[in-house]
Design a protein around this motif. Structure first.
Motif, short mmCIF file in Angstrom:
data_model
loop_
_atom_site.label_atom_id
_atom_site.label_comp_id
_atom_site.label_asym_id
_atom_site.label_seq_id
_atom_site.Cartn_x
_atom_site.Cartn_y
_atom_site.Cartn_z
N ARG A 164 -1.11 -10.01 14.45
CA ARG A 164 -0.52 -11.17 13.62
C ARG A 164 0.81 -10.43 12.67
N GLY A 176 10.89 -11.21 23.25
CA GLY A 176 11.82 -10.80 22.56
C GLY A 176 12.06 -9.21 22.59
N VAL A 195 3.96 -4.06 3.93
CA VAL A 195 4.22 -4.80 3.01
C VAL A 195 3.99 -6.14 3.45
N HIS A 196 3.23 -7.07 2.59
CA HIS A 196 3.19 -8.55 3.07
C HIS A 196 4.50 -9.11 3.05
N GLY A 197 4.68 -10.03 4.07
CA GLY A 197 5.97 -10.89 4.19
C GLY A 197 5.89 -11.75 3.00
N HIS A 204 -8.71 -11.07 9.47
CA HIS A 204 -8.33 -12.24 9.25
C HIS A 204 -9.62 -13.14 9.93
N ILE A 246 -3.62 -4.23 8.01
CA ILE A 246 -2.46 -3.65 8.06
C ILE A 246 -1.96 -3.29 6.61
N HIS A 247 -2.49 -3.81 5.77
CA HIS A 247 -2.04 -3.75 4.16
C HIS A 247 -2.69 -2.74 3.41
N VAL A 307 3.86 -14.99 13.90
CA VAL A 307 4.32 -14.45 15.06
C VAL A 307 2.97 -13.49 15.53
#
Ligand SMILES: CC(C)(COP(=O)(O)OP(=O)(O)OC[C@H]1O[C@@H](n2cnc3c(N)ncnc32)[C@H](O)[C@@H]1OP(=O)(O)O)[C@@H](O)C(=O)NCCC(=O)NCCSC(=O)C[C@](C)(O)C(=O)O
Length: 285
Positions: free
Chosen positions: A85, A118, A212-214, A70, A194-195, A147
């Motif tokens: 990310r 979390g 998988v992309h959100g 990114h 990550i993809h 996030v």
């Protein structure tokens, strides 16, 4: 800044950026092909909901990229000392259609940065508000939650996803093959490793495989919502990504009529029955 001071990113609240794009018919046709759809929205047609995520994305020079692919943090999205990310959710209001072939403008503002703890460890949530318009016509208002998580640690807290509901009235299955992930990354100008970079996804970010992309899952849920209501326009859509989905592992897109608001409750159910994404959609009718 001394290296022992951990930035919290709150100085970025109020930061703005503005981007213009032509809602390209070629990109719309390419996404229709990638999603294996029968109909292609041509010039002058309404862009299907959530397809605006193909446009307005930053294209940074290679020297301005961060290690995850990114644009380097600090340019618009703040550096908050948490490297991993994820696109974790959003809330959208559709006021008017975006028209294929026309120019549009996206005005964005960072409206919140908050640090949380979390079950999976420390999290930073960056919320960005986008307003997308054709000239003076406001088409889409959106809040996007990104996030950021701590670096992956061997033996760190694992995910403990909830189970998906078992009362779906509509259910479709999708296999997220690597070609679909490649096309979606390309169409959204998303260099996030990550993809597509399996060793990075596994060894650096600690995932079991390519993620998988959100926004792709949320786009598919928008499509399901539209089909469930025979093409009625969605007016509001909210979603939260609860657990990652991985390449080549089939997942289900499911929906039921919501008793609360008369719209739809939707979700993505992962291969082990886990709740991967939850969403609600409401309609103009
Ligand atoms: C985010 C994870 C790690 C938190 O999981 P957790 O178990 O640690 O969180 P929790 O214990 O359930 O909740 C802790 C706090 O965080 C909040 N929270 C909890 N979840 C969310 C959420 N989704 N959105 C916003 N806030 C969230 C939650 O409300 C709570 O706040 P509180 O303390 O104030 O009550 C977990 O939910 C998860 O793994 N979700 C899946 C995310 C995902 O797979 N995204 C798609 C792939 S990444 C992507 O597509 C990227 C892209 C396209 O390339 C791109 O960079 O733009």
């Amino acid at each position: 800044m001394p290296s022992d001071i951990i930035p919290d990113g709150r100085e970025a609240i109020g930061r703005t950026e503005c981007r213009r794009a032509v809602i390209s018919p070629a990109r719309a046709a390419a996404l229709a092909a990638a999603l294996d759809l029968d109909s292609v929205p041509g010039g002058g047609a309404s862009l299907p909901p959530a397809w605006h995520w193909m446009f307005f994305n930053p294209v940074a020079r290679r020297s301005e990229l961060g290690p995850d692919g990114h644009p380097r943090r600090g340019l618009f999205v703040p550096e908050i000392g948490l490297p991993r990310r994820m696109w974790a959710g959003g809330r959208l209001v559709y006021h008017a259609p975006l028209l294929v072939g026309a120019e549009a403008i996206r005005e964005s503002e960072i409206i919140d940065v908050s640090m949380k703890t979390g079950r999976s460890g420390r999290l930073g949530v960056v919320t960005i508000r986008h307003r997308i318009s054709h000239a003076s016509t406001l088409c889409i208002e959106e809040e996007q939650d990104l996030v950021f998580r701590e670096a992956a640690l061997a033996g760190g807290p694992g995910a403990s996803p909830d189970s998906a509901p078992d009362d779906a009235r509509w259910s479709e299955v999708l296999v997220p093959d690597p070609v679909l992930l490649f096309h979606y990354s390309a169409l959204t100008d998303n260099g996030h490793r990550i993809h597509y970079d399996q060793s990075y996804a596994r060894l650096v970010e600690g995932y079991r495989d390519l993620v998988v992309h959100g926004p792709l899952v949320a786009t598919l849920l928008h499509g399901l919502a539209t089909r469930c209501r025979d093409g009625a326009p969605i007016c509001c859509f909210a979603f939260r990504a609860m657990a990652p989905l991985f390449v080549d592992r089939p997942f289900h897109l499911e929906a039921v009529t919501s008793e609360n608001h008369g719209g739809l409750s939707l979700w993505a159910r992962g291969p082990e029955g886990e709740l991967a994404m939850q969403a609600t959609a409401s309609f103009d009718d």
